[in-house]
Every structure is written in structure tokens, then in C-alpha cells.
Write a protein that holds these residues in place. Sequence first.
Motif, PDB file in Angstrom:
ATOM      1  N   CYS A  61      52.325  36.571  -6.172  1.00  0.00           N
ATOM      2  CA  CYS A  61      51.388  35.877  -6.866  1.00  0.00           C
ATOM      3  C   CYS A  61      50.862  34.794  -6.206  1.00  0.00           C
ATOM      4  N   THR A  62      51.983  33.802  -5.844  1.00  0.00           N
ATOM      5  CA  THR A  62      51.716  32.482  -5.258  1.00  0.00           C
ATOM      6  C   THR A  62      51.641  32.523  -3.752  1.00  0.00           C
ATOM      7  N   GLN A  63      52.493  33.244  -3.045  1.00  0.00           N
ATOM      8  CA  GLN A  63      52.558  33.050  -1.755  1.00  0.00           C
ATOM      9  C   GLN A  63      51.843  34.003  -0.986  1.00  0.00           C
ATOM     10  N   TRP A  64      51.995  35.244  -1.295  1.00  0.00           N
ATOM     11  CA  TRP A  64      51.216  36.427  -0.810  1.00  0.00           C
ATOM     12  C   TRP A  64      49.911  36.631  -0.982  1.00  0.00           C
ATOM     13  N   GLY A  65      49.426  36.273  -2.172  1.00  0.00           N
ATOM     14  CA  GLY A  65      48.109  36.382  -2.780  1.00  0.00           C
ATOM     15  C   GLY A  65      47.636  37.666  -3.114  1.00  0.00           C
ATOM     16  N   VAL A  66      48.579  38.588  -3.293  1.00  0.00           N
ATOM     17  CA  VAL A  66      48.429  40.179  -3.644  1.00  0.00           C
ATOM     18  C   VAL A  66      49.054  40.530  -5.006  1.00  0.00           C
ATOM     19  N   GLY A  67      49.138  39.472  -6.027  1.00  0.00           N
ATOM     20  CA  GLY A  67      49.714  39.692  -7.286  1.00  0.00           C
ATOM     21  C   GLY A  67      49.262  38.756  -8.125  1.00  0.00           C
ATOM     22  N   LEU A  68      49.079  39.286  -9.541  1.00  0.00           N
ATOM     23  CA  LEU A  68      48.662  38.642 -10.605  1.00  0.00           C
ATOM     24  C   LEU A  68      49.554  38.419 -11.634  1.00  0.00           C
ATOM     25  N   GLU A  69      50.067  37.076 -12.262  1.00  0.00           N
ATOM     26  CA  GLU A  69      50.884  37.057 -13.516  1.00  0.00           C
ATOM     27  C   GLU A  69      49.904  36.755 -14.636  1.00  0.00           C
ATOM     28  N   ILE A  70      50.240  37.650 -15.556  1.00  0.00           N
ATOM     29  CA  ILE A  70      49.361  37.641 -16.831  1.00  0.00           C
ATOM     30  C   ILE A  70      50.093  37.269 -17.730  1.00  0.00           C
ATOM     31  N   ASP A  71      49.495  36.429 -18.661  1.00  0.00           N
ATOM     32  CA  ASP A  71      50.202  35.760 -19.947  1.00  0.00           C
ATOM     33  C   ASP A  71      50.656  37.066 -20.703  1.00  0.00           C
ATOM     34  N   SER A  72      51.726  36.701 -21.513  1.00  0.00           N
ATOM     35  CA  SER A  72      52.154  37.796 -22.208  1.00  0.00           C
ATOM     36  C   SER A  72      51.482  38.156 -23.652  1.00  0.00           C
ATOM     37  N   GLY A  92      39.742  41.166  -6.754  1.00  0.00           N
ATOM     38  CA  GLY A  92      40.317  42.509  -6.110  1.00  0.00           C
ATOM     39  C   GLY A  92      39.980  42.435  -4.592  1.00  0.00           C
ATOM     40  N   LYS A  93      38.755  42.031  -4.111  1.00  0.00           N
ATOM     41  CA  LYS A  93      38.504  42.255  -2.832  1.00  0.00           C
ATOM     42  C   LYS A  93      39.366  41.167  -2.032  1.00  0.00           C
ATOM     43  N   GLU A  94      39.455  39.919  -2.705  1.00  0.00           N
ATOM     44  CA  GLU A  94      40.330  38.821  -2.008  1.00  0.00           C
ATOM     45  C   GLU A  94      41.793  39.311  -1.829  1.00  0.00           C
ATOM     46  N   MET A  95      42.382  40.003  -3.039  1.00  0.00           N
ATOM     47  CA  MET A  95      43.599  40.443  -2.912  1.00  0.00           C
ATOM     48  C   MET A  95      43.909  41.589  -1.748  1.00  0.00           C
ATOM     49  N   ARG A  96      42.759  42.450  -1.587  1.00  0.00           N
ATOM     50  CA  ARG A  96      42.829  43.658  -0.531  1.00  0.00           C
ATOM     51  C   ARG A  96      42.892  43.105   0.781  1.00  0.00           C
ATOM     52  N   LYS A  97      41.850  41.765   0.981  1.00  0.00           N
ATOM     53  CA  LYS A  97      41.843  41.244   2.322  1.00  0.00           C
ATOM     54  C   LYS A  97      43.516  40.728   2.697  1.00  0.00           C
ATOM     55  N   TYR A  98      44.016  39.871   1.756  1.00  0.00           N
ATOM     56  CA  TYR A  98      45.368  39.520   2.092  1.00  0.00           C
ATOM     57  C   TYR A  98      46.264  40.460   2.095  1.00  0.00           C
ATOM     58  N   ALA A  99      46.289  41.565   1.417  1.00  0.00           N
ATOM     59  CA  ALA A  99      47.217  42.694   1.612  1.00  0.00           C
ATOM     60  C   ALA A  99      46.808  43.581   3.089  1.00  0.00           C
ATOM     61  N   MET A 100      45.671  43.318   3.743  1.00  0.00           N
ATOM     62  CA  MET A 100      45.230  43.916   4.984  1.00  0.00           C
ATOM     63  C   MET A 100      46.152  42.856   5.862  1.00  0.00           C
ATOM     64  N   GLU A 101      45.713  41.784   5.859  1.00  0.00           N
ATOM     65  CA  GLU A 101      46.290  40.566   6.619  1.00  0.00           C
ATOM     66  C   GLU A 101      48.000  40.783   6.666  1.00  0.00           C
ATOM     67  N   TRP A 102      48.562  41.207   5.682  1.00  0.00           N
ATOM     68  CA  TRP A 102      50.138  41.232   5.622  1.00  0.00           C
ATOM     69  C   TRP A 102      50.463  42.457   6.372  1.00  0.00           C
ATOM     70  N   LYS A 103      49.668  43.299   6.166  1.00  0.00           N
ATOM     71  CA  LYS A 103      49.824  44.809   6.753  1.00  0.00           C
ATOM     72  C   LYS A 103      49.756  44.476   8.237  1.00  0.00           C
ATOM     73  N   ARG A 104      48.873  43.970   8.795  1.00  0.00           N
ATOM     74  CA  ARG A 104      48.652  43.617  10.091  1.00  0.00           C
ATOM     75  C   ARG A 104      49.834  42.718  10.813  1.00  0.00           C
ATOM     76  N   LYS A 105      50.314  41.784  10.176  1.00  0.00           N
ATOM     77  CA  LYS A 105      51.463  40.974  10.463  1.00  0.00           C
ATOM     78  C   LYS A 105      52.534  41.862  10.509  1.00  0.00           C
ATOM     79  N   ALA A 106      52.994  42.833   9.659  1.00  0.00           N
ATOM     80  CA  ALA A 106      54.244  43.514   9.542  1.00  0.00           C
ATOM     81  C   ALA A 106      54.081  44.651  10.852  1.00  0.00           C
ATOM     82  N   GLU A 107      52.897  45.352  10.882  1.00  0.00           N
ATOM     83  CA  GLU A 107      52.767  46.070  12.030  1.00  0.00           C
ATOM     84  C   GLU A 107      53.099  45.461  13.440  1.00  0.00           C
TER      85      GLU A 107
END
Length: 134
Positions: A61-72, A92-107
Motif C-alpha cells: 500500500c505505502t511503498q510499492w503503490g500496488v495495494g489498498l488498505e480498506i477500513d474494516s 487502478g490505472k495508476e496501480m497498474r503503472k506501478y506494477a509494470m514498473e516493479w515488473k521491469r525492475k524485477a526482470e
Amino acid sequence: MTTQQLVEFAWGLANSRKPFLWTIRPDLVKGDTTILPSEFAQETKQRVWSANGYIECWFSCTQWGVGLEIDSNVKRGEVEKLVGELMSGEKGKEMRKYAMEWKRKAEEATGPRGSSLLNWEKLVKDVRLQPSKP
């Protein structure tokens, strides 16, 4: 979170009909163990990944930008609507952008001359240079 809130949250995710990763802590439900209805597991078995713990949630949620914490204190309709926004909306578009960046870094890190391979080679070299014990 109460048991009823957990069930509402679970069915909101199930009703969204989208794949999801859900971080569940063992102490999530006040005074009770975290157990979901068997019908929920059956309904979502092909599209759910679950993780357990504060660390995964915090990083996602806070570091990678690919998750969301929801109030209980949520209702299943609210969860279903939020999942739809994440899958189709701007967040969702923003989170997918972050996910693709993390994927690139991992590769890159795991590639032929990436940092993972270089660190592994250094470790092997350092171990080989250690004198053997008698």
C-alpha cells in the motif's frame, strides 16, 4: 473488525468477480480467529491469492503503490464498487503503472547481468575464499 464485517468484506470481493490479493492478519477479527465461510473459498478459489501480515500490506500500500488498505467498517456493495474502480478507474490505472514498473525492475535484477546474479556470484566467491575449518 467483527466477524460480520469480515464476511461483508469477503462477499464484496467475491461479488466483484475480479482476481484479487487479500492480506489477512491472524488478529484481524476482534476476539475471534479469522475464518471465512467455506462458500467464499469455493466461490473465489480460481481468482484469489491471500497473504498474511502487516509487512505485506504496508509495503503493497505505502511503498510499492500496488495495494489498498480498506477500513474494516465496510459493506459488500462498497467493496464491490471499490474493486470496480480499481480495475477500471484512474486509481487502478495508476496501480497498474506501478506494477509494470516493479515488473521491469524485477526482470532487470534477475536478468543476465542483473544485481541478483551479481550478488549471487559474489556470495559464491566469498564462500569459496573462506578457509576450511580443520
